[in-house]
Enzyme design. Structure first.
Site, PDB file in Angstrom:
ATOM      1  N   ARG A 171       0.908 -14.707  27.249  1.00  6.04           N
ATOM      2  CA  ARG A 171       1.739 -14.691  28.455  1.00  6.04           C
ATOM      3  C   ARG A 171       1.319 -13.618  29.451  1.00  6.04           C
ATOM      4  O   ARG A 171       1.617 -13.699  30.632  1.00  6.04           O
ATOM      5  CB  ARG A 171       3.199 -14.482  28.072  1.00  6.04           C
ATOM      6  CG  ARG A 171       3.477 -13.143  27.392  1.00  6.04           C
ATOM      7  CD  ARG A 171       4.912 -13.038  26.946  1.00  6.04           C
ATOM      8  NE  ARG A 171       5.159 -11.781  26.234  1.00  6.04           N
ATOM      9  CZ  ARG A 171       6.332 -11.451  25.709  1.00  6.04           C
ATOM     10  NH1 ARG A 171       7.351 -12.298  25.803  1.00  6.04           N
ATOM     11  NH2 ARG A 171       6.489 -10.311  25.084  1.00  6.04           N
TER      12      ARG A 171
ATOM     13  N   CYS B 262      -1.464  -6.087   3.539  1.00  2.66           N
ATOM     14  CA  CYS B 262      -2.852  -5.720   3.819  1.00  2.66           C
ATOM     15  C   CYS B 262      -3.820  -6.344   2.827  1.00  2.66           C
ATOM     16  O   CYS B 262      -4.815  -6.954   3.214  1.00  2.66           O
ATOM     17  CB  CYS B 262      -3.012  -4.203   3.817  1.00  2.66           C
ATOM     18  SG  CYS B 262      -4.707  -3.685   4.162  1.00  2.66           S
TER      19      CYS B 262
ATOM     20  N   SER C  35       0.811  -1.219   0.000  1.00  4.40           N
ATOM     21  CA  SER C  35       0.000   0.000   0.000  1.00  4.40           C
ATOM     22  C   SER C  35       0.845   1.269   0.000  1.00  4.40           C
ATOM     23  O   SER C  35       0.561   2.223  -0.735  1.00  4.40           O
ATOM     24  CB  SER C  35      -0.935  -0.007   1.217  1.00  4.40           C
ATOM     25  OG  SER C  35      -1.822  -1.100   1.155  1.00  4.40           O
TER      26      SER C  35
ATOM     27  N   GLU D 239      -7.892 -11.086  16.644  1.00  6.46           N
ATOM     28  CA  GLU D 239      -8.823 -11.129  15.515  1.00  6.46           C
ATOM     29  C   GLU D 239      -9.015 -12.547  14.998  1.00  6.46           C
ATOM     30  O   GLU D 239     -10.149 -12.980  14.740  1.00  6.46           O
ATOM     31  CB  GLU D 239      -8.331 -10.201  14.403  1.00  6.46           C
ATOM     32  CG  GLU D 239      -8.457  -8.733  14.789  1.00  6.46           C
ATOM     33  CD  GLU D 239      -7.861  -7.779  13.771  1.00  6.46           C
ATOM     34  OE1 GLU D 239      -8.267  -6.611  13.762  1.00  6.46           O
ATOM     35  OE2 GLU D 239      -6.986  -8.190  12.980  1.00  6.46           O
TER      36      GLU D 239
ATOM     37  N   CYS E 148      -5.143  -7.347   6.307  1.00  9.33           N
ATOM     38  CA  CYS E 148      -6.414  -6.714   6.689  1.00  9.33           C
ATOM     39  C   CYS E 148      -7.604  -7.094   5.820  1.00  9.33           C
ATOM     40  O   CYS E 148      -8.679  -7.385   6.343  1.00  9.33           O
ATOM     41  CB  CYS E 148      -6.287  -5.185   6.654  1.00  9.33           C
ATOM     42  SG  CYS E 148      -4.649  -4.508   6.568  1.00  9.33           S
TER      43      CYS E 148
ATOM     44  N   HIS F 103     -30.634   9.419  16.900  1.00  8.53           N
ATOM     45  CA  HIS F 103     -31.361   8.475  17.753  1.00  8.53           C
ATOM     46  C   HIS F 103     -32.310   7.610  16.931  1.00  8.53           C
ATOM     47  O   HIS F 103     -32.932   8.112  15.988  1.00  8.53           O
ATOM     48  CB  HIS F 103     -32.172   9.267  18.794  1.00  8.53           C
ATOM     49  CG  HIS F 103     -32.959   8.416  19.729  1.00  8.53           C
ATOM     50  ND1 HIS F 103     -32.368   7.703  20.753  1.00  8.53           N
ATOM     51  CD2 HIS F 103     -34.283   8.153  19.792  1.00  8.53           C
ATOM     52  CE1 HIS F 103     -33.310   7.052  21.419  1.00  8.53           C
ATOM     53  NE2 HIS F 103     -34.487   7.307  20.852  1.00  8.53           N
TER      54      HIS F 103
ATOM     55  N   GLU G 216     -24.810   7.587  19.772  1.00  7.87           N
ATOM     56  CA  GLU G 216     -25.331   8.805  20.391  1.00  7.87           C
ATOM     57  C   GLU G 216     -24.833   8.958  21.828  1.00  7.87           C
ATOM     58  O   GLU G 216     -24.816  10.058  22.378  1.00  7.87           O
ATOM     59  CB  GLU G 216     -26.851   8.822  20.356  1.00  7.87           C
ATOM     60  CG  GLU G 216     -27.536   7.784  21.232  1.00  7.87           C
ATOM     61  CD  GLU G 216     -29.052   7.860  21.134  1.00  7.87           C
ATOM     62  OE1 GLU G 216     -29.619   8.854  21.628  1.00  7.87           O
ATOM     63  OE2 GLU G 216     -29.654   6.936  20.546  1.00  7.87           O
TER      64      GLU G 216
ATOM     65  N   GLY H  81      -0.668 -15.413  21.263  1.00  3.45           N
ATOM     66  CA  GLY H  81      -0.434 -13.982  21.159  1.00  3.45           C
ATOM     67  C   GLY H  81      -1.570 -13.211  21.801  1.00  3.45           C
ATOM     68  O   GLY H  81      -2.658 -13.748  22.033  1.00  3.45           O
TER      69      GLY H  81
ATOM     70  N   GLY I 203       4.200 -11.511  16.821  1.00  2.37           N
ATOM     71  CA  GLY I 203       4.922 -10.313  16.403  1.00  2.37           C
ATOM     72  C   GLY I 203       5.341 -10.364  14.948  1.00  2.37           C
ATOM     73  O   GLY I 203       5.209 -11.390  14.275  1.00  2.37           O
TER      74      GLY I 203
ATOM     75  N   ASP J  80       5.757  -0.351   7.403  1.00  2.00           N
ATOM     76  CA  ASP J  80       6.153  -1.222   8.511  1.00  2.00           C
ATOM     77  C   ASP J  80       7.654  -1.442   8.594  1.00  2.00           C
ATOM     78  O   ASP J  80       8.175  -1.784   9.662  1.00  2.00           O
ATOM     79  CB  ASP J  80       5.469  -2.580   8.380  1.00  2.00           C
ATOM     80  CG  ASP J  80       3.971  -2.505   8.614  1.00  2.00           C
ATOM     81  OD1 ASP J  80       3.444  -1.382   8.761  1.00  2.00           O
ATOM     82  OD2 ASP J  80       3.322  -3.562   8.637  1.00  2.00           O
TER      83      ASP J  80
ATOM     84  N   TYR K 112      -3.328  -7.473  18.096  1.00  2.00           N
ATOM     85  CA  TYR K 112      -4.359  -7.384  17.059  1.00  2.00           C
ATOM     86  C   TYR K 112      -4.590  -8.727  16.359  1.00  2.00           C
ATOM     87  O   TYR K 112      -5.710  -9.227  16.286  1.00  2.00           O
ATOM     88  CB  TYR K 112      -3.910  -6.428  15.943  1.00  2.00           C
ATOM     89  CG  TYR K 112      -4.020  -4.965  16.172  1.00  2.00           C
ATOM     90  CD1 TYR K 112      -5.030  -4.242  15.567  1.00  2.00           C
ATOM     91  CD2 TYR K 112      -3.078  -4.281  16.934  1.00  2.00           C
ATOM     92  CE1 TYR K 112      -5.108  -2.869  15.715  1.00  2.00           C
ATOM     93  CE2 TYR K 112      -3.149  -2.920  17.095  1.00  2.00           C
ATOM     94  CZ  TYR K 112      -4.164  -2.208  16.485  1.00  2.00           C
ATOM     95  OH  TYR K 112      -4.246  -0.854  16.645  1.00  2.00           O
TER      96      TYR K 112
ATOM     97  N   LYS L 209      -8.613 -10.882   5.935  1.00  2.00           N
ATOM     98  CA  LYS L 209      -8.997 -11.139   7.324  1.00  2.00           C
ATOM     99  C   LYS L 209     -10.356 -10.519   7.633  1.00  2.00           C
ATOM    100  O   LYS L 209     -11.194 -11.136   8.302  1.00  2.00           O
ATOM    101  CB  LYS L 209      -7.926 -10.576   8.261  1.00  2.00           C
ATOM    102  CG  LYS L 209      -8.155 -10.860   9.725  1.00  2.00           C
ATOM    103  CD  LYS L 209      -6.939 -10.445  10.545  1.00  2.00           C
ATOM    104  CE  LYS L 209      -6.595  -8.987  10.340  1.00  2.00           C
ATOM    105  NZ  LYS L 209      -5.403  -8.567  11.096  1.00  2.00           N
TER     106      LYS L 209
END
Length: 460
Positions: free
Chosen positions: A199, A42, A14, A182, A47, A437, A442, A175, A262, A303, A178, A50
């Site tokens: 852990r 991704c 990306s 997920e 992402c 509403h 809200e 782990g 990781g 990254d 994230y 997933k």
């Protein structure tokens, strides 16, 4: 000196694709090399696929809830192979779009590995050498299988999980971040007996404590076996299954073990040492605010720099780099306020400071507003679930420091909250906003009474 191209991008994820397209739009001659598939982690194995699996995992709840609303449904059955085929087809479609975008931007693409030869030269795996005025490294990161343990190679990472041909009956996910959270939610939702091993004593280290508590409670209610405060000692084959020995001595068998502990930057073999770029302890490339490395002609985004490892951040960094170097618009990315979502079930959305971080910085000058409630849909469906909304405010300035949500569409909600916080919104701004509403969101504009933390018995 005349170069073959103005910019050579190593990595077609990306961040790299955005940088290449924007630079080309500014008139630069651009070439990009990607050794695997365009789209990066991704789009190809992160992402996007997933999130498609997250959607699939939530249908079981929808079918169950439907009865309370008058629907009578037949037996629901899930077919892993159908999901995999449709998901893979969508990812292939997105990859074609990425290639089309580069083609339309007149970016030359080399489908092979590249390494740096000197400050202005890149060599492709085919042996071709290309000189460039600037080089951008956008190779991302890859999952690790750490810590190393006996039989650890029998586990799989978040890369291989997308290649599974069959749904495991039992899975161990290792782990607490994230990715682990997920995937544990995905497999549990699809009917796999899921154990989540971490852990620490809570999931999602670094998040607001109320969010961590809410997710732990919700996962336990959803039947996920939370093995907290434990580590994995070894993995052994047990017939056609895997025997996992935990740090407390117990041995449990699983069909698959997913290690999500990781990720590390993919800098090995890039040739950084040949130009004097030293990486840090995990292999990340140090850069300044404008993504420039120690070598003036070489930049890095995403990254691989280990700044904020999120796809939208990589995209923004790539865009800022291209504008700065080729567009005459010098600017950098503010990494201080990043809205983000965790696509667990229930979903989490968060932006800004958690309560603990706010108190560490501002002491007693912090006011908390919090609402926990049963969502309207659950009142008829009968589902045992809770929604949490939390606002962290600096008392002296009334500025909103953080917003945190647990519940349906938390990611969608937090995107809008992120705009408000980026603009410097105060609690008064939230209060004078008219509520929509009936919605869950809200609550963010109707909370008026600060949350008071009760002192322990015998104190105060």
């Amino acid at each position: 000196m005349a170069y073959d191209v103005d910019l050579f991008v190593i990595g077609g994820g990306s961040g790299g694709v955005r940088a290449a397209r924007i630079a080309a739009g500014h008139g630069a001659r651009v070439m990009l090399a990607e050794e695997y598939r365009l789209g990066g982690t991704c789009v190809i194995r992160g992402c996007v696929p997933k999130k498609l699996m997250v959607y699939a995992s939530r249908f079981a709840d929808e079918f169950e809830d439907a009865a309370g609303f008058g629907w009578t449904l037949g037996e629901a059955r899930f077919d892993w192979s159908v999901l995999k085929a449709n998901r893979d087809a969508e990812i292939a479609r997105l990859e074609r779009i990425y290639r089309s975008l580069l083609d339309s931007s007149k970016v030359e693409v080399a489908d092979e590995r590249a390494r740096i030869v000197d400050a202005h030269t890149v060599e492709l795996a085919s042996g071709r050498r290309v000189s460039a005025g600037h080089i951008l490294i956008a190779v991302g990161a890859s999952p690790t299988m750490e810590p190393r343990i006996p039989g650890g190679d029998l586990g799989m990472t978040s890369n291989e999980v997308f290649e599974l041909e069959n749904q495991p009956e039992r899975i161990l996910v290792i782990g607490g971040g994230y990715i682990a959270v997920e995937f544990a939610g995905i497999f549990a939702g699809l009917g796999t007996k899921t154990t989540l091993l971490h852990r620490g004593d809570k999931l999602l280290r670094g998040f607001d404590e109320d969010l961590r508590d809410a997710l732990g409670d919700a996962y336990a209610k959803r039947g996920i076996d939370l093995a907290l405060g434990l580590t994995l000692s070894r993995i052994d084959r047990d017939g056609g299954r895997l025997a996992a020995t935990l740090s407390d001595g117990r041995v449990e068998t699983f069909d698959r073990v997913l290690v999500a502990t990781g990720r590390r930057p993919l800098t090995a073999g890039l040739g950084l040492e040949t130009v004097g770029i030293a990486t840090d302890g995990i292999g990340a490339i140090p850069v300044d605010a404008y993504s420039q490395t120690a070598v003036p002609s070489i930049y890095a985004v995403g990254d691989v720099t280990n700044r904020a490892n999120l796809t939208p951040v990589a995209i923004r960094e790539g865009h800022a780099f291209a504008d700065t170097v080729f567009g005459g618009k010098r600017h950098c990315v503010d990494h201080g306020l990043i809205p983000t979502a965790v696509f667990s079930t229930p979903e989490i959305g968060t932006v800004g400071m958690g309560e603990e971080a706010a108190r560490a910085k501002h002491g007693d000058d912090v006011v908390i507003f919090k609402a926990g409630f049963r969502p309207m849909k659950a009142t008829i469906s009968g589902r045992d679930e809770r929604t949490l909304m939390k606002i962290v405010v600096q008392g002296s300035t009334d500025r909103v420091l953080g917003v945190h949500v647990v519940g349906h569409d938390a990611g969608e909600i937090i995107q809008m909250a992120g705009i408000a916080l980026t603009m410097g919104a105060t609690k008064a701004d939230f209060d004078r906003t008219i509520a929509v509403h009936p919605t869950a969101s809200e609550e963010l504009v109707t909370m008026r009474t600060p949350h008071v933390v009760k002192a322990p018995v015998g104190v105060g």
